[in-house]
Write a protein that holds these residues in place. Structure first.
Motif, PDB file in Angstrom:
ATOM      1  N   MET A  19     -17.458  -0.059 -14.747  1.00 39.38           N
ATOM      2  CA  MET A  19     -18.050   0.381 -13.502  1.00 39.38           C
ATOM      3  C   MET A  19     -17.008   1.078 -12.642  1.00 39.38           C
ATOM      4  N   ILE A  20     -17.349   2.216 -12.136  1.00 44.96           N
ATOM      5  CA  ILE A  20     -16.465   2.954 -11.231  1.00 44.96           C
ATOM      6  C   ILE A  20     -16.725   2.462  -9.819  1.00 44.96           C
ATOM      7  N   ARG A  21     -15.650   2.205  -9.100  1.00 46.87           N
ATOM      8  CA  ARG A  21     -15.771   1.741  -7.707  1.00 46.87           C
ATOM      9  C   ARG A  21     -14.962   2.648  -6.808  1.00 46.87           C
ATOM     10  N   ARG A  22     -15.421   2.777  -5.618  1.00 45.34           N
ATOM     11  CA  ARG A  22     -14.665   3.498  -4.597  1.00 45.34           C
ATOM     12  C   ARG A  22     -14.683   2.659  -3.336  1.00 45.34           C
ATOM     13  N   ILE A  23     -13.515   2.466  -2.771  1.00 43.15           N
ATOM     14  CA  ILE A  23     -13.386   1.809  -1.483  1.00 43.15           C
ATOM     15  C   ILE A  23     -12.590   2.758  -0.603  1.00 43.15           C
ATOM     16  N   THR A  24     -13.128   3.060   0.568  1.00 39.34           N
ATOM     17  CA  THR A  24     -12.486   3.976   1.501  1.00 39.34           C
ATOM     18  C   THR A  24     -12.003   3.173   2.703  1.00 39.34           C
ATOM     19  N   TYR A  25     -10.764   3.429   3.105  1.00 40.30           N
ATOM     20  CA  TYR A  25     -10.171   2.759   4.256  1.00 40.30           C
ATOM     21  C   TYR A  25      -9.871   3.794   5.322  1.00 40.30           C
ATOM     22  N   VAL A  26     -10.140   3.449   6.584  1.00 45.71           N
ATOM     23  CA  VAL A  26      -9.754   4.286   7.713  1.00 45.71           C
ATOM     24  C   VAL A  26      -8.694   3.502   8.473  1.00 45.71           C
ATOM     25  N   ILE A  27      -7.509   4.114   8.585  1.00 41.98           N
ATOM     26  CA  ILE A  27      -6.353   3.470   9.214  1.00 41.98           C
ATOM     27  C   ILE A  27      -5.923   4.322  10.398  1.00 41.98           C
ATOM     28  N   ASP A  28      -5.690   3.704  11.551  1.00 41.48           N
ATOM     29  CA  ASP A  28      -5.306   4.466  12.737  1.00 41.48           C
ATOM     30  C   ASP A  28      -3.816   4.837  12.721  1.00 41.48           C
ATOM     31  N   LYS A  29      -3.376   5.549  13.765  1.00 43.68           N
ATOM     32  CA  LYS A  29      -1.991   6.033  13.838  1.00 43.68           C
ATOM     33  C   LYS A  29      -0.962   4.911  13.822  1.00 43.68           C
ATOM     34  N   GLU A  30      -1.359   3.732  14.313  1.00 42.86           N
ATOM     35  CA  GLU A  30      -0.442   2.595  14.361  1.00 42.86           C
ATOM     36  C   GLU A  30      -0.429   1.808  13.052  1.00 42.86           C
ATOM     37  N   GLY A  31      -1.249   2.243  12.091  1.00 47.58           N
ATOM     38  CA  GLY A  31      -1.290   1.575  10.799  1.00 47.58           C
ATOM     39  C   GLY A  31      -2.269   0.410  10.740  1.00 47.58           C
ATOM     40  N   VAL A  32      -3.181   0.335  11.716  1.00 48.48           N
ATOM     41  CA  VAL A  32      -4.161  -0.748  11.768  1.00 48.48           C
ATOM     42  C   VAL A  32      -5.420  -0.316  11.014  1.00 48.48           C
ATOM     43  N   LEU A  33      -5.867  -1.174  10.130  1.00 49.47           N
ATOM     44  CA  LEU A  33      -7.095  -0.920   9.380  1.00 49.47           C
ATOM     45  C   LEU A  33      -8.270  -1.005  10.341  1.00 49.47           C
ATOM     46  N   ARG A  34      -9.034   0.083  10.443  1.00 48.13           N
ATOM     47  CA  ARG A  34     -10.128   0.145  11.414  1.00 48.13           C
ATOM     48  C   ARG A  34     -11.519   0.113  10.790  1.00 48.13           C
TER      49      ARG A  34
END
Length: 41
Positions: A1-16
């Motif tokens: 199974m192919i999976r994709r997980i997308t992360y959005v990280i702010d300028k300070e390196g905090v996972l948002r």
């Protein structure tokens, strides 16, 4: 199974935002863009 997980990280390196949806690849792009736009607010 192919999976994709997308992360959005702010300028300070905090996972948002995390998108973990293996079935809807278009959701990743759309939701990540909205999350990034929300960071500048």
């Amino acid at each position: 199974m192919i999976r994709r997980i997308t992360y959005v990280i702010d300028k300070e390196g905090v996972l948002r935002h995390v998108i973990d949806d293996p079935g809807d690849m278009e959701r990743h792009a759309n939701e990540a863009l909205e999350a990034v736009k929300g960071l500048s607010s």
